[in-house]
Design a protein around this motif. Sequence first.
Motif, PDB file in Angstrom:
ATOM      1  N   ARG A  66      -4.551   1.924 -12.856  1.00 54.86           N
ATOM      2  CA  ARG A  66      -5.265   3.068 -12.288  1.00 54.86           C
ATOM      3  C   ARG A  66      -5.266   4.237 -13.262  1.00 54.86           C
ATOM      4  NH1 ARG A  66      -2.544   2.417  -6.238  1.00 54.86           N
ATOM      5  NH2 ARG A  66      -3.842   0.625  -5.586  1.00 54.86           N
ATOM      6  N   LYS A 101     -10.796   9.987 -10.188  1.00 53.05           N
ATOM      7  CA  LYS A 101      -9.862   8.877  -9.985  1.00 53.05           C
ATOM      8  C   LYS A 101     -10.512   7.515 -10.212  1.00 53.05           C
ATOM      9  CE  LYS A 101      -7.019  12.064  -8.597  1.00 53.05           C
ATOM     10  NZ  LYS A 101      -7.877  13.151  -8.106  1.00 53.05           N
ATOM     11  N   HIS A 102     -11.836   7.532 -10.371  1.00 52.05           N
ATOM     12  CA  HIS A 102     -12.580   6.292 -10.626  1.00 52.05           C
ATOM     13  C   HIS A 102     -13.623   6.576 -11.707  1.00 52.05           C
ATOM     14  CE1 HIS A 102     -10.936   4.454  -6.936  1.00 52.05           C
ATOM     15  NE2 HIS A 102     -11.094   5.652  -6.408  1.00 52.05           N
TER      16      HIS A 102
END
Length: 871
Positions: free
Chosen positions: A283, A408-409
């Motif tokens: 992540r 976050k993406h």
Amino acid sequence: MAKTNVEKLAILGGPKSVTKPAGDLFTWPIITKEDEDAVLEVLRRGAMSGTDVTKQFEAEFKEWMGTSYALGYPSGTESLRAAMWACGVGLGDEIICPSMTYWASGLPALQLGASINFADIEPKTLCIDPKDIEHRICKKTKAIVVVHYAGHPCDMDPIMAIAKKHKVKVIEDVSHAQGGLYKGRMLGTIGDIGAMSLMSGKSLAIGEAGIIVTNDSMLYQRCIAYGHYERTGMASNYNAVDKQVTDPQLAKFAGLPIGGFKHRMHQLSSACGRVQLKHYPDRMAVIQKAMNYFWDALADIKGLDSMRPKWENSTKGGWYACKGYYDPKAFGGLPLAKFAEAVVAEGSICAPGTNFPLHLHPLLQEGDVIGAGKPALTMSGRDLRQKEGSLPVCESIKLHAFGIPWFKHFYQAQIDEHIKAYRKVAEQYKKLLKCIVNETAWCKNAPGPTLISRRKRTMADLAIFGGPKVRTTPFPARALIGVEEKAAVDALFDKAIETGNAFGYNGPAEQQYEKDFAAYCGGGFADAVNSGSNALFCALGALDLDPFSEVIVPPITDPGGVMPVVMIGCIPVFADADPRTYNTYADAVAARITERTRAIVVAHISGDAVDMDPIMALAAKHNLYVVEDCAQAHGTYYKGRLCGTIGHIASFSTMFGKHHCTGGQGGVVFTKDEKLHFEGRRFADRGKPFGLTGTNGNVRGAINCNLNDLSATIGSVQLTKLPGIIARRRAVGEGVKAAMANNPVVKVGWQVPDSSSCYWFLRMTVYPDAMKCTKDEFCKALVAEGLPVNPSYRHIQCEADWFINQHVFGKTGYPWQCAEYKGPKHPKYDMPNAIFAADTNFNISINESCGEQETKDIIDALNKVSEYYAK
């Protein structure tokens, strides 16, 4: 990327750059069924207390970090305190710490009896400046705390060389930078010990937790001995022998924590941590890809610096609280605040500023933390207090540093829109400069309007003259009470039916609500009562004032914000308002102080904070109590402090119209002073001897002002919703505030700098010299556009019949007319500023159900009416 300046700036009426829904672009942490199953396994196994899951997490964490040891903590603050103690920080010692950081990086040293020598930072990294460290080291310096601020690594090589030369320890605060690298080395593994927060907002987020890592066996053992008593080698009924402390000087204390604290990480956080850690590298890689993509696309814009590490093989980890550097010179002197407003208007995120410089906070100037009789920063024998101007980079960085979107993406199309927003504003900054003109003072204390060009409206445009409305449907109603409250109340009734015992007051539910409320306020004492007016009544009662004492009261407030003064036999004395707001201010209070004055009541009206520091200084000078009326200010912050925690005691209303409620009516008295708390409880419950022993029944005359368990049950549920309620209201208020910043006719009302309103309603200020109508006409036009507007808030209580006629206790004129009162028998108060504020402000009703559409409609209606009525 091609230039984007073909479109007009949104702040000047053009289309927004960011139009796509955010979805989960900013959602963090990422929680999946795997997290849920891990936590449920702990719950079902009954293993919330213990260390087995925590030890598994620690083992996995140290392997990931590449260290010999890792030790879990309930918070990052506790991990930092333990690290300091492990490094030998104690009474009379000093640490060196950057002033630009969250307080937990340094303040634990004060609990250890040590002082902090604050250092300046590097402007392009926001990290401690190695060149400002060595001259601060003395024989009492035990540790240098370095903070990898906003994910940027500190320049560790010169810092470690200085530490080695002077034989002091280096503590790395990695709370912002989990997984970050400095020249290929993991942050937290370079100094003697690394400590970090893993709370839910961090880039590695596992709940409320912290952890230390080290390769030093003795530091590890000292951390265990300080707060992990169950690992020191002493068996108990609950713990088998776990002997990790072998040093004889520590082992002899086995079984008890040397620091007197339990430092065990909660097993639910540990379970979540194991799952989060497993996925974090992947992540983190996605976050790094997205953030680098964003900055790479802006790399050619002079004046915007990405603040990325300059060393090879160095990274910002998960990019927590990521920042950029703004150079106003590159934009013709355009202030960062104006640049940011324009970016926000495009629909993106641009937040000027950083943490408040710690060295300027009153606690670090005056605070006697451990009761030593002197300020904490003099504990080492020298005065380490630093005045304004001593750390120039820390003090000026707010003009340059700004927060950016934290992706976050890697959703390229959405990120491209945010890039477009920044490029669009950067490329058209000259248009913003042209719209800024000199400010025109509209009253002696108020800032003037900043003019911005707008399309001129005609009469046919306005709804009041037959034009189309901005909004054709009512604003959404509140949804304050939900199924959660119903379930809690049903459970209370079920228990009452099952046991046959009716619920009453001062029972388990009320006690829990009081604990919850005190925790929300950051610790202290709460007493729930049956109304906001009675909360103020009991707060005043706690002061145990003599009859005919004068109490200075707010200029504009609800009757319940003044009448309790008279009901305790005291004299209300009205202080005028700051003309920019409905609230009073120190100069007005000072003008009303006499030898009879014993207390000051301030009210944070509309959710806007009173300027408390000068009032508290005034109160200290004259030995007066300060009571905060927070009926409209649940969750308002003043210079980083929650309103209601600054004065000596505070009252809150929790009736159904407030931010959170306890049903139809209710209130809370809050204080951090235990003596005042018990005095208030006695006054709220017929003089019962709370906190006293050896008494014979009731100890003072008082009435029953108690809340009840039914209302308290609702209140506890409501408190869990309060942060979200405030956030949604604040989003509306701040959105309108940013959009109105350049409107010449109307703005969101002035607020004290470094404060954060909770927006009980949206207070708007009109500028009479800039408009060709009256305020009432302006408000009628807004109502016609579909806005819920209250054109007047002239709750000036010294104008009310009850005060003018002194009609309180029959027709006696008590307490003014008593011979014992030596003040004026028929006082009259000139309130020019309060009247001015009432005449130049109006209110728009908002609530937590309002969202982007309501925000847009408010902005559109204000602009539409302003454009027509502007001179």
